[in-house]
Structures are given as C-alpha cells and as structure tokens.
Design a protein around this motif. Structure first.
Motif: not given
Length: 485
Positions: A15-22
């Motif tokens: 939706r309005r949120q970014a999805v990140e991974v680390d």
C-alpha cells in the motif's frame, strides 16, 4: 527530511509503505533448535568420545579452538543442513553454534579479547580433516559401536545387523577412485551396517572390490565387540546377494552367527523351483498381477561352498515374465537336518537336472518359506531408507578431498550427525506419531526455528519464533531430553 540510500533492489510496496530487507537484525539465528541437539549430545556423550578417539598434536599453549569445538561446529552444521566447510565462515559467528560449542555469544555486539566467541574458520577445519590417520578412523568406528551398545538399558536377546553398500561418486582425480560397472561411474563404495534405525558401521572403500570387500573383517571385529558386552546375544547378518560369499558365510557358520543373504540366481537354482514357477504362471494368468510360490530346498555350489545350506526360492511371475529370487540362510543348521549330497550327472556330454542323494531320512522344511522370506529378508529394505537419509539429507557423498583418509573422515562426520539426529528421534520422539520422521523432516520442524538471542551476565536466552507451528512438539521433545534419568 531523512534520505535513505537504496543499496538493494526495490521490493513491491505494501500500500503506502515501502518494504525493505537487510541482514542487520543483530544477534539472531535461524537454527534455534540446535539446543535440542546439544541436549542429545549431553545424553549420548558423543562429541567427548570422538574427541578422545582423535589425537591432538597441537601445542596446547597456542590453541585458540579446541578439538571438541571444531567437532561440535562441524557435526552440528551437517545436522542443520550445511554441507560445505566453507559455510563455517558465516556459522562461526552464529550464536546457536557458539552455545553448542560451549562459548558465550557476544554481549551487545562487543567482547573482551580473552572471551572471543568466534568459532574455527574453514581453513582450521580443513587442516583438521586432513590430519586424521587410519588408526584414528578405526577408533571412530569403535565410538559408533559403543554408542549403539550404550543405547540399550537391558541386553537384547537377538539383534539383526543389516549390511548394504551404495555408490559415492568422486569429484575429480581423487585418491583410490575406481570405475564401477554396476553404477556406470567413477565412485567410492561405502559399506553401511545398521541395526534397525541405528548406525553401527560406516566404512568408505574403493568401488572396484565388490560389495563384500572388508565385510568379513568388519564382522569379526563387530561381533567380538558386541559379545564382549553381550555374551549371549543372538546375532543375525542380513544383506543382498553381494554378501553371499563363502568366506563370510563359512566364518559365520564356525562362530555361531546367523545370516540371511540374497543369493544370485543360476540355472541350478532356477531348475529347483521350476514346478513352483509353473504354478505361479498359471495363477498369474487367472488372477493377474504378481503371483509367487515359495519353496525350501538344500543347495551347495560344486566348487566353492564347503557344505549344504538352506535356500528359500521365490518363484514369482508378473506380467513381464518370470522373476525368480533366492535367499540363503544358516538359521536352521542346528535343527537336526540331515546332510544331503547334490549332483548333476553327465549324459552324452550334457549336464542333467539336479538330483538329490540323501543318506537317511529327509527332514521337513524349517518353517513356512513365504513367511520367512517376507519377515526375515524383505525387512532389510528399511535399511535402504536409512542410507538415503545419509546420502541425501546428511551429505555423506560430500567426499571431495584429495586424500582418501580425509574422505573417510568426512563420511564419519556425516555418520555422527546421523547418530545425533537419530538420538533425537529415539529419545525425544519415540512412542509418538512423529517417531518415524526422516532426519530432514526433523531438521525442518525442530532445528530450523528462528530465534533472537539475548545475552546477559547470568543468562543466555533464546527467544524462539512466536508463530512456530511446531511449538507443542518442540516443548514435548525438550521436556523428554531434559528430564533426569
């Protein structure tokens, strides 16, 4: 406004949120279930036994990583699904492996110089693997046998040792590689001995010597070790046709050891069950499917065998034609059976059908041949599933060292990983619906559990995944392993 540098590919937005991974989560582990294996090792005392069987030539004043730590990190890694020594480069900082090896993980990302928890590097493991001698490998096989013997609280009345060999393809120009026509490849040929689900012997051999190569010598040492502890136990060897060799069977006959071996077919054996094969063919034509008839008879090869032995013949007929099978045994040699002379007379230069000369009265068959074949011989097929666990799940075929002794040691490391996982299955899952799980399923359900590790001055706490679907099973196994005997 905060600006963030994007170092990784952009994932689909939520939706309005970014999805990140680390990989900056901190002190986490994907193998929280190794705590169970640590308790199994505490029950079996396995790592300590292996450590005592291997001589350590290093100067104790200049040792950073003890031999027991190296063994623990390597064997536990194989059990957890890491097949390569190079994996130790990342696993040396994993808190679950550090706790298993007896080291306290870092507190808040820092540590004192005298308390570095980092485990051994891949190069240290390689040096360790390549200094193992043949004498030490012999002692390691003793550890396997002793661990098996110690698993019984009361000596059993009878045990069955299943023998089988398989192929282990080579990884290049390795020491003692050989071409095996049956497997149509250059390979090694390890010999396994199991008793039910427990591994007793794992011995790597060249592939051009036959299935029974070293089987007689291993049997002599194994039977002596078992009878030293259990003087009155009845021992039965079971294997396919590759182990029906005269030297092994003669030794068993002289040392009160029973055997049930497959017997390669020949024209004499096929002629002996000709009537049964005709009956099976008639049944198959009327009923369809596979039809089989069974028969006991006495048999002796003309040149190699020193005596007559009981053979059960299976006359099976399928839609594709006849499929005769034979099994030789000495389990009835002491039942008062009259010896019999077999011969095939020559008439006009041609060998005639088998004839029997019996000095005295012919004894009746020992028991129902079909029952004996299915209950005493066919059950050896379960051992092949255990070998698949070794080869497919615990990387027993990862024998890529140039030295043959180092490859034998790698097979032993895989075998000890199997002993740990089988100990978890036997001690923690017995008498439950999970008692027949394969080792890879055990690994998936009980070992591969994400955990956050919190370290204080007094405690090392593993916070396991809150939504683990196998939490009840984990708690049940943990309670069984931690209870006092």
């Amino acid at each position: 406004m905060t600006k963030r540098k994007r170092n990784r590919p952009a994932l689909k937005r939520l939706r309005r949120q970014a999805v990140e991974v680390d990989f900056d989560g901190g002190t986490l582990t994907s193998d929280g279930g190794l705590l169970l294996l640590r308790e199994v090792d505490n029950k079996l005392n396995l790592i300590k036994r292996i450590d005592q069987a291997i001589r350590d030539p290093r100067d104790p004043f200049h040792i950073t990583h003890s031999q027991a730590e190296i063994l623990t990190s390597r064997i536990f890694a194989i059990a957890a699904g890491y097949e390569d020594v190079n994996d130790q480069q990342q696993l040396r900082d994993d808190p679950a492996f550090q706790v298993a090896a007896g080291r306290t993980p870092r507190i808040n990302g820092s540590f004192d110089d005298d308390e570095d928890p980092t485990l051994a590097s891949p190069s240290t493991h390689c040096r360790f693997e390549n200094r193992i001698s043949e004498k030490e490998l012999f002692e390691l096989n003793k550890v396997l046998v002793d661990t098996f013997l110690d698993s019984f609280n009361v000596p059993p009345d009878e045990i069955t040792l299943d023998y089988d060999a398989t192929d282990d393809r080579v990884h290049g120009n390795q020491d003692k590689k050989a071409f095996n026509a049956y497997y149509d490849s250059y390979c090694f040929q390890p010999l396994y001995v199991f008793c039910d689900d427990q591994l007793v012997v794992a011995h790597l051999r060249p592939a051009n010597r036959g299935d029974a190569h070293h089987a007689r010598g291993i049997t002599k040492l194994l039977v002596a070790r078992i009878r030293q502890r259990w003087a009155h136990v009845k021992i039965t060897l079971r294997g396919d046709g590759g182990f029906a060799v005269e030297r092994l069977m003669r030794w068993c006959d002289k040392n009160d050891v029973h055997y049930v071996f497959g017997l390669p077919k020949n024209s004499v054996l096929v002629d002996e069950i000709a009537c049964e094969m005709t009956r099976a063919r008639i049944l198959q034509s009327h009923l369809g499917g596979k039809q089989a008839c069974f028969k006991w008879f006495r048999y002796r090869t003309r040149r190699t065998w020193d005596r007559h032995r009981w053979v059960v013949g299976k006359a099976e007929y399928t839609g594709k034609g006849p499929n005769p099978r034979f099994v030789v045994t000495n389990r009835f040699s002491s039942d008062g059976i009259v010896d019999t002379t077999y011969h095939r007379p020559m008439v006009d230069g041609k060998r005639q059908p088998l004839q029997v000369e019996t000095p005295g009265t012919w004894c009746s068959a020992p028991c129902d041949p079909e029952k004996f074949y299915r209950e005493r011989y066919c059950m050896r097929g379960e051992m092949e599933n255990r070998i698949k666990e070794q080869q497919l799940c615990l990387f027993a075929d990862r024998t890529s060292c140039s030295r043959f002794a180092a490859n034998r040691f790698r097979l032993m490391l895989s075998s000890f990983a199997y002993v740990l996982l089988d100990g978890l299955r036997r001690l923690g899952l017995s008498a439950t619906k999970h008692s027949r799980l394969r080792v890879d399923t055990i690994r998936l359900r009980l070992l591969k559990i994400a955990a956050r590790v919190r370290v204080t001055c007094r405690r090392v706490v593993f916070h396991l995944c809150s939504h683990c679907p196998w939490e009840p099973l984990f708690n049940q196994v943990l309670a069984r392993l931690c209870r006092s005997d």
